[in-house]
Design a protein around this motif. Structure first.
Motif, PDB file in Angstrom:
ATOM      1  N   ALA A 179       0.780  -0.788   0.050  1.00  0.00           N
ATOM      2  CA  ALA A 179       0.036  -0.098  -0.029  1.00  0.00           C
ATOM      3  C   ALA A 179       0.805   1.017   0.127  1.00  0.00           C
ATOM      4  CB  ALA A 179      -0.740   0.183   1.271  1.00  0.00           C
ATOM      5  N   GLN A 180       1.953   1.213   1.110  1.00  0.00           N
ATOM      6  CA  GLN A 180       2.538   2.137   1.076  1.00  0.00           C
ATOM      7  C   GLN A 180       3.292   2.874  -0.099  1.00  0.00           C
ATOM      8  OE1 GLN A 180       5.709   2.430   3.421  1.00  0.00           O
ATOM      9  NE2 GLN A 180       6.351   4.252   3.328  1.00  0.00           N
ATOM     10  N   SER A 181       3.986   1.371  -1.144  1.00  0.00           N
ATOM     11  CA  SER A 181       4.467   1.632  -2.358  1.00  0.00           C
ATOM     12  C   SER A 181       3.823   2.612  -3.215  1.00  0.00           C
ATOM     13  CB  SER A 181       5.483   0.696  -2.784  1.00  0.00           C
ATOM     14  OG  SER A 181       6.175   0.177  -1.520  1.00  0.00           O
ATOM     15  N   LYS A 182       1.996   1.604  -3.177  1.00  0.00           N
ATOM     16  CA  LYS A 182       1.889   2.139  -4.067  1.00  0.00           C
ATOM     17  C   LYS A 182       1.001   3.254  -4.510  1.00  0.00           C
ATOM     18  CE  LYS A 182      -0.879  -2.183  -5.059  1.00  0.00           C
ATOM     19  NZ  LYS A 182      -2.660  -3.503  -4.995  1.00  0.00           N
ATOM     20  N   ASP A 223       5.509  11.089 -17.891  1.00  0.00           N
ATOM     21  CA  ASP A 223       5.476  11.044 -17.064  1.00  0.00           C
ATOM     22  C   ASP A 223       4.085   9.809 -16.449  1.00  0.00           C
ATOM     23  OD1 ASP A 223       4.532  11.963 -14.311  1.00  0.00           O
ATOM     24  OD2 ASP A 223       2.740  12.263 -14.488  1.00  0.00           O
ATOM     25  N   VAL A 224       3.476   9.837 -17.436  1.00  0.00           N
ATOM     26  CA  VAL A 224       2.480   8.142 -17.717  1.00  0.00           C
ATOM     27  C   VAL A 224       3.250   7.125 -17.895  1.00  0.00           C
ATOM     28  CG1 VAL A 224       0.745   7.172 -19.328  1.00  0.00           C
ATOM     29  CG2 VAL A 224       0.397   9.830 -18.788  1.00  0.00           C
ATOM     30  N   MET A 225       4.553   7.126 -18.415  1.00  0.00           N
ATOM     31  CA  MET A 225       5.163   6.336 -18.074  1.00  0.00           C
ATOM     32  C   MET A 225       5.791   5.184 -17.040  1.00  0.00           C
ATOM     33  SD  MET A 225       7.656   6.076 -21.799  1.00  0.00           S
ATOM     34  CE  MET A 225       8.485   4.894 -22.125  1.00  0.00           C
ATOM     35  N   ALA A 226       6.140   6.557 -16.858  1.00  0.00           N
ATOM     36  CA  ALA A 226       6.445   5.898 -14.932  1.00  0.00           C
ATOM     37  C   ALA A 226       5.994   5.880 -14.316  1.00  0.00           C
ATOM     38  CB  ALA A 226       7.445   7.604 -14.899  1.00  0.00           C
ATOM     39  N   PHE A 227       5.102   6.460 -14.607  1.00  0.00           N
ATOM     40  CA  PHE A 227       3.258   6.204 -13.328  1.00  0.00           C
ATOM     41  C   PHE A 227       3.369   4.294 -14.263  1.00  0.00           C
ATOM     42  CE2 PHE A 227      -1.140   5.169 -12.856  1.00  0.00           C
ATOM     43  CZ  PHE A 227      -1.393   5.538 -11.453  1.00  0.00           C
ATOM     44  N   LEU A 228       2.584   4.030 -14.869  1.00  0.00           N
ATOM     45  CA  LEU A 228       2.524   2.417 -15.607  1.00  0.00           C
ATOM     46  C   LEU A 228       3.972   1.528 -15.328  1.00  0.00           C
ATOM     47  CD1 LEU A 228       1.005   3.016 -18.975  1.00  0.00           C
ATOM     48  CD2 LEU A 228      -0.470   2.713 -16.427  1.00  0.00           C
ATOM     49  N   THR A 229       5.067   1.530 -15.104  1.00  0.00           N
ATOM     50  CA  THR A 229       6.320   1.025 -14.755  1.00  0.00           C
ATOM     51  C   THR A 229       6.246   0.744 -13.448  1.00  0.00           C
ATOM     52  OG1 THR A 229       7.718   2.367 -16.459  1.00  0.00           O
ATOM     53  CG2 THR A 229       8.650   1.763 -14.930  1.00  0.00           C
ATOM     54  N   ILE A 230       5.769   2.321 -12.830  1.00  0.00           N
ATOM     55  CA  ILE A 230       5.673   1.152 -10.404  1.00  0.00           C
ATOM     56  C   ILE A 230       4.793   1.072 -10.733  1.00  0.00           C
ATOM     57  CG2 ILE A 230       5.124   3.157  -8.843  1.00  0.00           C
ATOM     58  CD1 ILE A 230       6.159   5.438  -9.793  1.00  0.00           C
ATOM     59  N   ARG A 231       3.634   1.160 -10.629  1.00  0.00           N
ATOM     60  CA  ARG A 231       2.662  -0.242 -11.673  1.00  0.00           C
ATOM     61  C   ARG A 231       2.681  -1.475 -11.470  1.00  0.00           C
ATOM     62  NH1 ARG A 231      -3.992   1.123 -13.755  1.00  0.00           N
ATOM     63  NH2 ARG A 231      -4.909  -0.921 -12.816  1.00  0.00           N
ATOM     64  N   LYS A 232       3.361  -1.158 -12.702  1.00  0.00           N
ATOM     65  CA  LYS A 232       3.686  -3.203 -12.942  1.00  0.00           C
ATOM     66  C   LYS A 232       4.632  -3.368 -12.093  1.00  0.00           C
ATOM     67  CE  LYS A 232       4.060  -6.185 -15.887  1.00  0.00           C
ATOM     68  NZ  LYS A 232       2.818  -7.131 -16.403  1.00  0.00           N
ATOM     69  N   LEU A 233       5.265  -2.702 -11.519  1.00  0.00           N
ATOM     70  CA  LEU A 233       6.584  -2.944 -10.425  1.00  0.00           C
ATOM     71  C   LEU A 233       6.000  -3.841  -9.060  1.00  0.00           C
ATOM     72  CD1 LEU A 233       9.569  -0.931 -11.221  1.00  0.00           C
ATOM     73  CD2 LEU A 233       9.584  -2.819 -11.853  1.00  0.00           C
ATOM     74  N   LEU A 234       4.596  -2.999  -9.051  1.00  0.00           N
ATOM     75  CA  LEU A 234       4.803  -3.532  -7.695  1.00  0.00           C
ATOM     76  C   LEU A 234       3.199  -4.756  -8.360  1.00  0.00           C
ATOM     77  CD1 LEU A 234       3.426   0.361  -6.186  1.00  0.00           C
ATOM     78  CD2 LEU A 234       5.420  -1.420  -5.957  1.00  0.00           C
ATOM     79  N   LYS A 235       3.048  -4.918  -8.960  1.00  0.00           N
ATOM     80  CA  LYS A 235       1.976  -6.246  -9.355  1.00  0.00           C
ATOM     81  C   LYS A 235       3.571  -7.221  -8.791  1.00  0.00           C
ATOM     82  CE  LYS A 235      -1.207  -4.430 -13.153  1.00  0.00           C
ATOM     83  NZ  LYS A 235      -1.697  -4.552 -14.365  1.00  0.00           N
ATOM     84  N   VAL A 236       1.603  -8.153  -8.300  1.00  0.00           N
ATOM     85  CA  VAL A 236       2.561  -9.019  -7.258  1.00  0.00           C
ATOM     86  C   VAL A 236       1.932 -10.959  -7.934  1.00  0.00           C
ATOM     87  CG1 VAL A 236       3.315 -10.608  -4.908  1.00  0.00           C
ATOM     88  CG2 VAL A 236       3.343  -8.052  -5.181  1.00  0.00           C
TER      89      VAL A 236
END
Length: 320
Positions: A257-260, A305-318
């Motif tokens: 949650a904190q990383s998201k 900015d959109v690419m960074a947001f999508l990259t962070i979201r992809k990395l947080l998928k477990v």
């Protein structure tokens, strides 16, 4: 004709199209059970597509490329998403809504900004709203089904221990639970009454509700029908497994949650800061909005900015 003369008609037209789209989606949410069952049973199965390598894709001619694109079954996937979201609408009507939203976005962007690129982006954004709505409805419905499933399994187990059959246990679930699990089990019962084996009816329900926990139930029922064992014990242990999996999902959400939240802040902080400087000190941002070089910088920054947001979201998928 100035900007103020175009803004009000464009806003009214956009609001009208969005309202019509939402009304249209809600209109087809709950059809009759018999019609739903017959339509679901009449749908043909689509076999999985063969993998296409990069070398094969380069060698495709125009006709072969169109044939490969047709075999992607995009309309079939859209129809499956509609069924899984509980929206029982025709594909032609949904495509008409998407086309209307795309046209409205193109005209609004051209009328307000007069830029072809901005018009295309705005048209694509408005056209994606119905698809996003379907995806959100689908995710909510699948989550609601997953929450109801352990309690439904407990009820089926109690019914089997009382001496009832599995079909009678499913009927009890239908009478006690609301949508979505009540509606889906009702469809399976109706299919069984029309002559489809109960195990096959549950497999068809798994196609409409692609939940891994439901897959365990379907496998358990099929194994019991072929091998023979106590179905009440199988469903009881399955209920414990489902609750353990859901508890694990909640723990993963709590740990990430904190990383998201950090990713959301990183994604929206540049937009908030740009809006704040535009209000507090407009001279700082006039170059970005009115100078051609500044506009290009702003477009590149938005894409990054959109690419960074999508990259962070992809990395947080477990995946587990």
């Amino acid at each position: 004709m100035n900007f103020d003369d175009l803004l009000i008609p464009a806003a009214v037209a956009g609001f009208f199209l969005v309202a019509c789209a939402l009304w249209f989606m809600r209109r087809y949410n709950r059809p009759g059970v018999n019609r739903t069952v017959m339509r679901r049973m009449s749908r043909p199965d689509v076999s999985a597509l063969d993998d296409i390598t990069k070398t094969d894709r380069r060698r495709l001619t125009g006709r072969e490329f169109l044939s490969w694109f047709y075999r992607l079954n995009l309309l079939q996937k859209l129809e499956e998403n509609l069924w899984q979201a509980g929206i029982y609408a025709r594909i032609a009507d949904v495509l008409l809504v998407i086309l209307l939203m795309l046209t409205a976005g193109l005209f609004a962007g051209q009328a307000i900004w007069g830029n072809v690129l901005i018009s295309i982006v705005m048209g694509a954004a408005l056209a994606s709203l119905p698809i996003i709505y379907v995806r959100v409805r689908r995710q909510r419905r699948l989550k609601a089904f997953a929450k109801q499933l352990p309690y439904a399994l407990d009820l089926i187990k109690s019914s089997l221990e009382a001496g009832h059959s599995l079909l009678r246990g499913l009927q009890v679930v239908v009478s006690e639970f609301a949508d979505p699990i009540g509606t889906e089990f009702r469809s399976a019962i109706e299919q069984s009454r029309l002559g489809l084996p109960l195990a096959r009816a549950l497999e068809e329900m798994l196609k409409r509700v692609p939940q891994e926990d439901l897959r365990l139930l379907v496998v358990g029922v099929r194994v019991q029908s072929e091998v023979g064992s106590s179905l009440a014990i199988i469903i009881g242990r399955l209920s414990e497994i489902v609750r353990t999996r859901q508890r694990l999902q909640q723990q993963i959400k709590a740990l990430t949650a904190q990383s998201k939240m950090s990713g959301i802040l990183v994604g929206f902080l540049p937009i908030v800061m740009l809006g704040a400087f535009s209000i507090i000190q407009p001279s700082y941002t006039n170059t970005l909005f009115f100078d051609p070089s500044g506009q290009k910088i702003l477009e590149v920054a938005a894409v990054l900015d959109v690419m960074a947001f999508l990259t962070i979201r992809k990395l947080l998928k477990v995946k587990y």
